[in-house]
Structure formats: C-alpha cells, structure tokens
Enzyme design. Sequence first.
Site, short mmCIF file in Angstrom:
data_model
loop_
_atom_site.label_atom_id
_atom_site.label_comp_id
_atom_site.label_asym_id
_atom_site.label_seq_id
_atom_site.Cartn_x
_atom_site.Cartn_y
_atom_site.Cartn_z
N HIS A 48 5.16 -8.15 -2.68
CA HIS A 48 5.29 -7.84 -1.28
C HIS A 48 4.33 -7.07 -0.58
O HIS A 48 4.31 -6.44 0.41
CB HIS A 48 6.75 -7.29 -0.98
CG HIS A 48 8.03 -8.20 -1.37
ND1 HIS A 48 8.41 -7.89 -2.46
CD2 HIS A 48 8.35 -9.22 -1.00
CE1 HIS A 48 9.31 -8.69 -2.85
NE2 HIS A 48 9.25 -9.67 -1.81
N GLY A 49 3.21 -6.63 -1.59
CA GLY A 49 1.91 -5.80 -1.02
C GLY A 49 2.13 -4.34 -1.01
O GLY A 49 1.47 -3.64 -0.50
#
Lengths: 180, 423
Positions: free
Chosen positions: A145-146
């Site tokens: 999810h970064g």
Amino acid sequence: MTATIDDHQEGSTRRNFLYIGTGAFAAVGVGCVIWPFVDQMNPDASQKALASIEVDIAPVQVGQAITVLWRGKPVFIRHRTQAEIDEANKVDITSLRDPQKDTERVKKAEWLIMVGICTHLGCVPSGQKTGDEKGEYNGWFCPCHGSQYDTSGRIRKGPAPRNLDVPEYKFLTDTLVKIG
Amino acid sequence: MGHHESNYEPKWGIAKWFDERLPVARMVSDQFIVFPTPRNLNYWWTMGMVLFFFLVIQLITGIILTMHYIPHEAMAFNSVEHIMRDVNWGWLLRNMHSNGASFFFIAVYIHILRGIYYGSYKAPREVLWIVGIIIYILMMAAAFMGYVLPWGQMSFWEATVITNLFSAIPLVGDFITHWFWGAYAVSQPTLNRFLSLHYLVPMILVAFVFIHIWALHVVGSNNPEGLAVKSSDDTLPFHPYFTMKDMFMAIVFLTIYAFFVFYMGNYMGHPDNFIRANPLVTPAHIVPEWYFLPFYAVLRAIPDKLGGVVAMFGSILVVAALPWLDRNPIRSLRYRPWARFFFAGFVATAVLLGFLGSKPAEGWYVHASRVLTAYWFIYFLVIVPIMSKIETKNRRMPGSITDSVLGRHGVIPEGATSAPAKQ
C-alpha cells in the site's frame, strides 16, 4: 425429610456452610481441571525453544543487510553506513507520525535491528537488497500500500501507523546478537 | 417421551418464554430430575453415568490431541512423543485418552454383564439392547482405529492383521481390503483416513447414545428384582437419589482412573508400541489391546480363515440375539439359580478367553480356546434357550418393588416406616 424448628435454626446455617464450602471446593476443582485443557494451546516447549535465536553478524559488511527468521517472522539486521546514521539523526522528531529518536531505536548506532513486517497490514517491505526499491527516504518501501520507512525504520509516508517494531535483543559479544 | 405427564412449571418470565419455543429445560427436568426410577436400583446401575463421563473425557481429550498430532507415516510416532514431551500438559492429555479408552471398556463390560444378569434385554427393552450392542461395536471400531495412530509396531501390525480379515470374504475380499487400505498394504493413506474416521465414529456414537437413553426412557429402567414398576411408590425421582448415587460411583471410578493416568500410564499398553512401525519386521507376538483379547482368542481358535472371522463376529451377534434366545418370564437371575450357575460359567469363559488371547497360539492354549469358544456359543444357542423353558416360576419372588425394599416376600419388618422420603 421433615425438619423440626430446631433443625431449621441451627441446621440451616450449618447446611449453608456446607453448601458454600462444597461449592467453593468444587469451583477450585473445576478450575484445576480446566487449566491444562486451556494451557495446552499455548506455545509448547518446542516453540519456546525457538523463541530466542543467536545471530552471528560478523559477516555483515557496512552497507549490507540480512534477514533472519525469528518466531516465524522476518527480522531485518542492517549494518548502517555513517551517512545513513546521520540522515536518521537529522530528522525533526515532531514531524514524524510515530515520534522516536534514532538513538531510542538502536543500541549500537551502526546496527539497526527491526521486525521486517509493515505495521500497516503485515507485508514484508522491500529494501534489504541493493537494487531494491527503497522509497524516498532511503530506507524501506512496502509494495502493498506504499508505506515508506527511513534509514531508522520510521514511517514517513503512506498508511502505516507505527515505525517498524524493534524486538527485544542483546549483544552477547560485538558480533553475536541474541534476539528474543 | 413415554407416557408421563410433564409437571415442569417455569418460574421466571424468560423461562416461560423460552419453554414455549424450545422446551429444553422441561426436557431436562422431566428426563433427568423428576424421572421416576425404581427405588431398589443398586450400584450395578451406575455404569451409564460413568460411561457418559468417559465419552465426554474421550471426546475432549481426543479433539485436543488432534491439535498436536500429525497423521503422516514419517511424523506420527514423533508427534506423539512431541505431545508427551513438549506440549503443555501433553503427557496428561495423552494418558487420559489412552487410559480413558480402557476405562470406557471396563465400564461397558460391567454395564453389559449387568444387563445380562438382570434380564435388562427382555421385552420391552429389546431395541434398547440392540442399540447398546451397536454402541459397543462403534466403540470397538473407534478404539481399533485410535490404537493405529501412534504408528508403533503394535499399531501397524494390529492394523494389518485385523484389516486383512476383510480378505477372507469370498470373491470381493481383496478388492474390499485394498479399498479400505487405499494402498496395497497398511500405509500412509490408511493412517490418514483412520484419523478422520476415528474423529467421526465417536460423533455417530453420541447420536446412538441419545437414542439409547431415549429408548430407555420410553420403557423405564429395569431393577435388580426384575419386577415391573406397579405404582409410583415403587419409584423415586432421579434427582437427587440417583444423581447422587451415580456421582458417587463416578468419583470412585475416576479416582481409580486417575491412579492409572498419573502413576501407571503405560500399564495397559504394550511395550512394543514404543518401537516405530516397520513394515518389514513383524513382532514375535502380536497382541491387541486387552479389551479385544477374548475376540482375538475366538478368531484364532477356528483353524479356517473365514471360519475364524465368522466366529469372531458371531460371538457378538449371539449376545445381540439374547432377547429372542431367552424368553423366561423371570427377568432377574436372582430368582433363577440354575441359569445363574451357567451365567457364572459364561463370565469365567469370557475372562479365560481374554487370558488366552494374550498368549501365543500354541499348545494347550489353542485347545483351551477351542473348548471355551464352543462353550460361548453353546451357552447362548443351547443353554440359554433351554433354561428359558425351565425354572419359570420362583415362589420366593416378592410381589412388588416396594415389597422387596421393605422386607422380603412382602413381610414388613417391625419398626420399618411406611413411606420413603420424597421431595
């Protein structure tokens, strides 16, 4: 059994005492019986034996990182360069989502030891190998999810709520670390 | 259930609300609290509750053991040692389960012998009896498969010998045996499916226990005099009289059980089961667990392969057929002295066959097994039907249960009070 009035006065206290006494004893007994059935699901001796590991970090060069398996989880051990240490120390703590000084996260500044599990939803971030995506802060980057972590493993950008967890560890010698 | 009126009256609003939707409390009250039970039951009648306890113990310890056991040829034996050494309280759980099986069988044999002695199989309890035999067969299946799981030498070879019995069936024997094994010998597929079936069979057993208790409650319990209940004076409410009697016996039984679990955990087992299973080496003497020994003796007594199998299963079927072999109007052997004499012979036969089952099939052991097997079948198929026709009246029998409790032959002794304490 028909009770006389005398029975009723004395008998009921004695009877109450016996009821309560037996009940208490039975309750303790039931507890004693139930405990083993509950405790058997706790980690057993073979799991507890793996609860601590000793890692020889002598072969890890400056700028290199290794991943070891501890309690079923990856642990990142990074031999940090001076540049990485300085970068970590220069950060303004108040700007962090999870404020922590770099010195609070390490025992020896050049050895960063953290549980390699993203504190968002549990993926293993990349950044251990040279050539890995490390994110804008030169630390670790979680592809799920970064989330992006800095050279001290602190969360800087992305959805993760906490810095990468630091496990309990101890230096047995300069080159031998006991984790857990 | 049965023909009793329900007198249960819920005291609180919520109890009444629930009772109108699912009368569980009413069922418990009717069947296990106020249920009228013959007042003269003796301790031989307490095995039902003991068996229930052990069923629960086996179910719980078994489910927990399955959390730690690994049903793989290469790991099963080690996983059992892992349970004994590493798992918290594993030694206790394993010992409870293995000794639990033995005590389950001790209780069931006492329970069955009580049934035979007091004529509990006679009308109107024939279905109850058959359901009981079905439960016994399910117990044997579960115990057999359970013993295979530790994958020791005895586990493996007992599995091989007993499953090879299927090959005695003409025409389809080999096909069935290979289907059952899942392979061409007892091996991994067999072990895996035995764990699954060992988990399943007790569940089927629980259903049959429910039916067993249902069948019992329709007709009511038998009693040591073998007399029918004639009035409510002959009975007492199940609680507290028989709940307490059952609890007391359960505690005695559990105490002896605990002694084995804690101090003699391996006594009833076989040392050869501490050797890992080896398909290439058969132990010198293959012996099943003690509760199978009489049937093992019968199996080996008959020199023919199929004949041995038929005799072994037949020896259980003749017990099942008792309600039709014995129709003597006197129920309890208390009042049939000759039948009682032959019954004692039967019990001695069963015990001796058990002893012989533990011996190698050589010399006089074989001759003795044949004689005793013959007596087993002669007892059920010849002696019992003959005794059923003679000794049909006994003048010493009391008129009712109340008569027998208050004094023999209806004579009330001086000073005896008239009615028992009732709630």
